[in-house]
Design an enzyme around this catalytic site. Sequence first.
Site, PDB file in Angstrom:
ATOM      1  N   LYS A 190       0.845  -1.200   0.000  1.00  0.00           N
ATOM      2  CA  LYS A 190       0.000   0.000   0.000  1.00  0.00           C
ATOM      3  C   LYS A 190       0.873   1.241   0.000  1.00  0.00           C
ATOM      4  O   LYS A 190       1.710   1.429   0.870  1.00  0.00           O
ATOM      5  CB  LYS A 190      -0.911   0.048   1.233  1.00  0.00           C
ATOM      6  CG  LYS A 190      -1.947   1.158   1.105  1.00  0.00           C
ATOM      7  CD  LYS A 190      -2.621   1.508   2.412  1.00  0.00           C
ATOM      8  CE  LYS A 190      -1.867   2.514   3.241  1.00  0.00           C
ATOM      9  NZ  LYS A 190      -1.670   3.828   2.616  1.00  0.00           N
ATOM     10  N   GLY A 243       7.209   4.611   8.414  1.00  0.00           N
ATOM     11  CA  GLY A 243       6.377   5.794   8.652  1.00  0.00           C
ATOM     12  C   GLY A 243       6.639   6.342  10.030  1.00  0.00           C
ATOM     13  O   GLY A 243       7.727   6.142  10.597  1.00  0.00           O
ATOM     14  N   SER A 244       5.646   6.998  10.589  1.00  0.00           N
ATOM     15  CA  SER A 244       5.860   7.666  11.874  1.00  0.00           C
ATOM     16  C   SER A 244       5.858   6.649  13.027  1.00  0.00           C
ATOM     17  O   SER A 244       5.281   5.565  12.921  1.00  0.00           O
ATOM     18  CB  SER A 244       4.759   8.701  12.098  1.00  0.00           C
ATOM     19  OG  SER A 244       3.512   8.048  12.142  1.00  0.00           O
ATOM     20  N   GLY A 248       3.530   3.397  13.706  1.00  0.00           N
ATOM     21  CA  GLY A 248       4.249   2.137  13.933  1.00  0.00           C
ATOM     22  C   GLY A 248       3.714   1.422  15.168  1.00  0.00           C
ATOM     23  O   GLY A 248       3.549   0.200  15.197  1.00  0.00           O
ATOM     24  N   GLU A 265      10.101   0.610  10.497  1.00  0.00           N
ATOM     25  CA  GLU A 265      11.130   1.649  10.364  1.00  0.00           C
ATOM     26  C   GLU A 265      10.411   2.961  10.613  1.00  0.00           C
ATOM     27  O   GLU A 265       9.564   3.370   9.822  1.00  0.00           O
ATOM     28  CB  GLU A 265      11.758   1.574   8.966  1.00  0.00           C
ATOM     29  CG  GLU A 265      13.098   2.265   8.901  1.00  0.00           C
ATOM     30  CD  GLU A 265      12.974   3.697   8.445  1.00  0.00           C
ATOM     31  OE1 GLU A 265      12.994   4.596   9.327  1.00  0.00           O
ATOM     32  OE2 GLU A 265      12.844   3.931   7.241  1.00  0.00           O
ATOM     33  N   CYS A 299      13.605  10.292   7.560  1.00  0.00           N
ATOM     34  CA  CYS A 299      13.544   9.766   8.930  1.00  0.00           C
ATOM     35  C   CYS A 299      14.922   9.800   9.586  1.00  0.00           C
ATOM     36  O   CYS A 299      15.032   9.937  10.797  1.00  0.00           O
ATOM     37  CB  CYS A 299      12.952   8.375   8.940  1.00  0.00           C
ATOM     38  SG  CYS A 299      13.689   7.317   7.713  1.00  0.00           S
ATOM     39  N   GLU A 402      10.381  15.048  16.454  1.00  0.00           N
ATOM     40  CA  GLU A 402      10.720  14.996  15.032  1.00  0.00           C
ATOM     41  C   GLU A 402       9.818  15.991  14.275  1.00  0.00           C
ATOM     42  O   GLU A 402       8.593  15.861  14.297  1.00  0.00           O
ATOM     43  CB  GLU A 402      10.475  13.576  14.506  1.00  0.00           C
ATOM     44  CG  GLU A 402      10.899  13.401  13.068  1.00  0.00           C
ATOM     45  CD  GLU A 402      10.679  11.968  12.566  1.00  0.00           C
ATOM     46  OE1 GLU A 402       9.645  11.357  12.904  1.00  0.00           O
ATOM     47  OE2 GLU A 402      11.543  11.472  11.822  1.00  0.00           O
TER      48      GLU A 402
END
Length: 502
Positions: A190, A243-244, A248, A265, A299, A402
């Site tokens: 996706k 992703g974030s 996650g 990740e 990231c 972040e």
Amino acid sequence: MAQTLDIVTPNGHRYTQPTGLFINNEFVPATSGKTITSIDPATDKPIATVDAASADDVDRAVKAAKAALVHPSWKLLPATERGQLMARLADLMWENRELLASIDAWDNGKPYHVALDEDLVEATTTIRYYSGWADKTFGQTISTTPQKFAYTLRQPIGVVGQIIPWNYPLAMAAWKLGPALACGNTVVLKAAEQTPLSILVLATLVAKAGFPPGVINIVNGYGREAGAALTSHPLVDKVAFTGSTATGREIMKMAAGSLKNITLETGGKSPLLVFPDADMDQAVKWSHFGIMSNQGQICTATSRIFVHREILPTFLAEFKKAVEGVSIGDQWDANTFQGPQVTRAQYERILSYFEIAKNEGATLVTGGAAHVPSKEENKNGYFVQPTVYTDVTDSMRIVREEVFGPVVVILPFDTEEEAIERANNTSYGLGAAVFTTDLERAHRVAAEIETGMVWINSSQDCDPRIPFGGVKQSGIGRELGEAGLEAYSQVKAIHVNMGNKL
Ligand code: ADP
């Protein structure tokens, strides 16, 4: 039949594209009737509208992947031929690199020359690299007693659900597809709803390369609906996510339902340490690239720069010059270093951090506001100024959280121990950089930093051969390199009794 669009990119590439979901090597319409409209971040204008998968659509895609997993055309395909299919896909991606780079630049906002020279090189070489691994992953033979031994088979995990972000759409797809296919898995991938377009062209190339139907299924869809359906689907054996950290965490919870294997990740707030003996030009150059490239939407961005107090004034002056020296503009200008942020939401999030930093009392060195573009057609684009803060404390939000934009904090330090301790004082642990000409110090510090990756006298180096991933709340597992194969295969032990005495 899915709808087909005739699209011309701003730099003149014309292509026709079915907008549906790629399941069993065909584009089919989403049953939900839901759509995603992709927006050009430089102009705030719509590019194209594509189908968005519902949970039912995801179910169809997963069932296709499940059927393909045991179909002789994939299961019994010799590993060498599997690798050749992947190499063909890499060749097709390379042949179409200008189109693919144009779409990613348009959709994501990154400069076209960066998409072409960096993203497409990375995406293609990753698939090619893993195509070579397809017939080079073996088990072992292990002796136990004179009558007995065991051997291991390295087998695919099964149906893999892959969820990718918007910052490097094709490269992230390649990182996920490469090792999964090399190990013989089947996939439902996706793409991120912010960048749904290039993945559809990739799907066309998958069919053209000759993969059996159902091996690679590609859907667009919203995270909360399609992403969640994929993550919690009982027939999905593994979920790989980039992703974030917040998402996650959600994914890990959903995957727990059927105890799925996971690779995550997630986010980072990576430190970069500049020691007094560092080569100043190198330190400034890489510090700048490490946070300001890709609009700061990386990231692993080195977003906390710790500089030894002795050299702080020189570093600050040089770094400010580097930051202010770049060209901000749209994707199509060859001089553009920094394009617009990917979406209005990200743009506004970054502006909100400017407020947060101001209220926290940080000193603004440069930037701190939206950027006003020179071209009329870009006046509604999501441009921000590259921004540098100093006089910050370790507890400020601008230092801890972040931002995912071209925003950096610079902090002085006095001793190596202090620098390491403060660099490690974060819930994240993705990347870190060390600038020094002292060989011993470089390796000592690299060993002490709590991250999955360290750059010595550099920042952001990434290569398909080198493992990538984080510790702490930056992730679980490794992608890329030989380590990436571990994430997509499982070891089966087979015990053999050769004798008739035991
Ligand atoms: P960002 O906040 O930067 O957009 P996310 O982590 O939310 O990053 O998104 C990364 C990917 O995860 C995207 O493909 C998105 O659709 C997907 N995603 C978002 N929320 C969920 C969720 N609840 N379950 C599964 N996937 C999700």
